[in-house]
Structures are given as structure tokens and as C-alpha cells.
Design an enzyme around this catalytic site. Structure first.
Site, PDB file in Angstrom:
ATOM      1  N   GLU A  13       0.580   7.083  -6.236  1.00 17.74           N
ATOM      2  CA  GLU A  13      -0.656   7.491  -6.651  1.00 17.74           C
ATOM      3  C   GLU A  13      -0.177   9.062  -6.401  1.00 17.74           C
ATOM      4  OE1 GLU A  13      -3.760   8.733  -3.439  1.00 17.74           O
ATOM      5  OE2 GLU A  13      -3.845   6.855  -3.988  1.00 17.74           O
ATOM      6  N   LYS A  19       0.261  -1.833   0.096  1.00 19.98           N
ATOM      7  CA  LYS A  19      -0.394  -0.389  -0.165  1.00 19.98           C
ATOM      8  C   LYS A  19       0.935   1.117  -0.333  1.00 19.98           C
ATOM      9  CE  LYS A  19      -3.887   2.907   0.482  1.00 19.98           C
ATOM     10  NZ  LYS A  19      -3.978   3.527   1.041  1.00 19.98           N
TER      11      LYS A  19
END
Length: 336
Positions: free
Chosen positions: A194, A187
Site C-alpha cells: 500500500e 497484512k
């Protein structure tokens, strides 16, 4: 399956609602009573304290912490006296993966299981499902399969990759990535990527926005770089329309572009925003991992530093630059 959720912010509340919708029994706790009341009305059982929360669960208990990384350790310490052997604690927030290693080692001698779950989906997760990146012992993860399955988007969220054998893996929308810390490590890198994707879209749309600069008067003085070919920059692009166009067949189409198109449709100039972009830690930790492993990551680094600058992090450096120009050349600042 019975599960407790501690932390009922935007993510925790919607995850609870999704679990309730799938038929799971949820016990919830939050410092804000109104958050518990709203979910109690939806079918959850509110607990005024961590002790009450643990007492409401049948062993082996499962407690999912959906909290800011800075308060996980304190909450865990307060929760531990109320847990017993065989119980499982899940950290679904954005903790550092090294903290997972430490916490798993702390809980193991007490017979407690620790599972880290990197959770992506934002405010859309309630309807669309959450992408779950899971780390922990195989047996503990396997027992939680019904919970992960209820939260994840499921195989219908995307067509299978051509040539890939369909199996009970990532197609479900959740994946056991490895031992303790693996979920948050994946993550962490996800969020670093991102940052880079968001920065690329933002810079591209900014260039499009500035493409009409040649149609406007430009100062002719020693402080202003001349525009060599103003005739080449006389465009007035409709950014919302371009975003909408790129959503169809373009190689840069993505969910982030979908969201950008929606934002530009609602406010084409984005004047309602100040442009201060937060970072909750994952981008920094991704760069630390890149440095530790000797992995070049210039795009992700630039994207992170751009976020620092958006919050005024470069203000003093810019004043130093202005001061040096004034000192060596007598260049006075041009006020806006």
C-alpha cells in the site's frame, strides 16, 4: 453469535455496526463512554469494564481487540483473569506478527485460543465489508466463520479470476492464511505494498502538476539548474480530470485511484492538507522481513522513507547539506 469488541475507534465502531446488522449479539467496551453509548443505541450492550464485558458473555467467549498495537499487551493482561478455558481472543489491529507468536504461546497453556486478524477496509468497511487475513489454530478459526463471514465483503465484491475453481476460500473476502502470526504477516506485507502504490500515484500526479514549469520565469544564476527545453513543459493539466480518466480502462485503475479522484474533485490543489504522512509500523516491519529473508524491496523502502521525510524527518539532513554547500562554495541558502 455472541462477540465482544474492545476498542471502538473508526474501525471498531463500524465493525460492530456491521456485525449487529448481520444479527450477531455484540458486547462493547471503550475508554470513551460516548462511543459505547452510540453503539448501545444501535443495539449493542455496553460494558463499563473488562470484567463486566467478560461476565456478559456466554462461554466459550470471543473477545475481539481492535486497539493500537502499543496497548494490546496491557489490555490482554487486564482481560485474562476474566477468561476461561475454551475462550478466544482475537487481535484485529495492526500488531507485529512476532507478538502474535508470543501471545499465542502465552495463552495456550491456559486453554485459551488466540487468533490474529489483519483487517483492511478503512472507513468504507461498514458498507463495503472488510478484507480479513486470519492466522491461528484451524478449529478456533472455523468456530469464528460466522463472524468473519459477516464482516467480509463476500464473493459478490469481485468477479472470480478467470480459470480459478470457485471454493470456500479467498472469494469470501476472508482467508485463513496459516498458524499464529500468519494473518498479521500477510497484512504487514499488504500495508507495505500500500505504501508503494500510494507513493507511485503521489509522485506521478506531482510530475503532472509540475509539467507547466516552462511557462513561468526561471532564475538565471549559479544556484538554479537551467531548464534545457522550457517549450516542452508548458502544460496545464487538470489533475482531477486525469484521475477520472484513468479510472476507466487504464491499467493503473484501482480503489486507491478512485479515492484520489474523489480527493482531487473536492480540493484540486489539496491546500487543506499539510502533507505529513503517518506510518503505523507495518511498512517498517515489512522491510525488516525483507532484510531478514534477503528479499529486495527498494520500492517499499523508498516509500517508507518518503513518509519519514514528509514529517520533517530529513530537515536536519537538509540543513547539513546546505551547511556543506555554504562551507565549500559560499553558496547561501535561497529562502522561499
Amino acid at each position: 453469535m455472541q462477540i465482544a469488541i474492545v476498542g471502538l475507534g473508526r474501525m471498531g465502531s463500524n465493525m460492530t455496526r456491521r456485525l449487529l446488522g448481520a444479527g450477531h449479539a455484540c458486547v462493547v467496551h471503550d475508554l470513551h463512554a460516548e462511543a459505547m453509548q452510540a453503539l448501545s443505541a444501535a443495539g449493542a450492550r455496553g460494558a463499563a469494564s473488562l470484567a463486566e464485558l467478560a461476565a456478559a458473555l456466554e462461554p466459550p467467549r470471543t473477545v475481539w481487540l481492535m486497539l493500537p498495537a502499543a496497548v494490546v499487551d496491557a489490555t490482554l493482561q487486564a482481560l485474562l483473569p476474566h477468561l476461561g478455558r475454551g475462550d478466544t481472543v482475537i487481535d484485529g489491529g495492526n500488531s507485529h506478527y512476532r507478538d502474535d507468536l508470543r501471545r499465542a504461546a502465552l495463552l495456550a497453556p491456559q486453554g485459551l485460543h488466540y487468533v490474529d486478524v489483519g483487517t483492511s477496509g478503512g472507513v468504507w468497511g461498514l458498507a463495503e465489508g472488510y478484507c480479513l487475513m486470519v492466522g491461528g489454530e484451524p478449529d478456533a478459526v472455523e468456530r469464528l466463520t460466522p463472524i468473519f463471514t459477516a464482516l467480509a465483503p463476500g464473493a459478490a465484491a469481485a468477479p472470480p479470476t478467470p480459470g480459478r475453481d470457485v471454493r470456500a476460500g479467498a472469494e469470501r473476502g476472508w482467508l485463513h492464511c496459516g498458524p499464529s502470526g500468519a494473518g498479521h504477516f500477510v497484512k504487514m506485507v499488504h500495508n507495505g505494498i500500500e505504501y508503494g502504490l500510494m507513493a507511485a500515484y503521489a509522485e506521478g500526479f506531482d510530475i503532472l502538476r509540475q509539467a507547466g514549469i516552462g511557462a513561468h520565469p526561471r532564475a538565471a544564476d549559479a544556484e538554479t539548474a537551467p531548464l534545457a527545453h522550457p517549450e516542452a513543459y508548458r502544460y496545464d493539466f487538470d489533475l482531477a480530470e486525469i484521475a477520472e480518466l484513468w479510472r476507466r480502462g487504464s491499467v493503473v485503475r484501482s480503489w486507491l485511484l478512485d479515492l484520489t479522484a474523489h480527493a482531487l474533485l473536492q480540493d484540486p490543489t489539496l491546500q487543506a492538507l499539510q502533507g505529513r504522512v503517518a506510518d503505523s509500523g507495518e511498512g517498517r516491519w515489512t522491510l525488516e522481513a525483507a532484510i531478514d529473508t534477503g528479499t529486495p524491496a527498494p520500492v517499499l523502502a523508498t516509500a517508507l522513507f518518503a513518509r519519514f521525510a514528509s514529517r520533517g524527518g530529513s530537515d536536519f539532513a537538509n540543513r547539513v547539506l546546505a551547511a556543506m554547500r555554504r562551507e565549500f562554495g559560499g553558496h547561501e541558502e535561497r529562502r522561499t
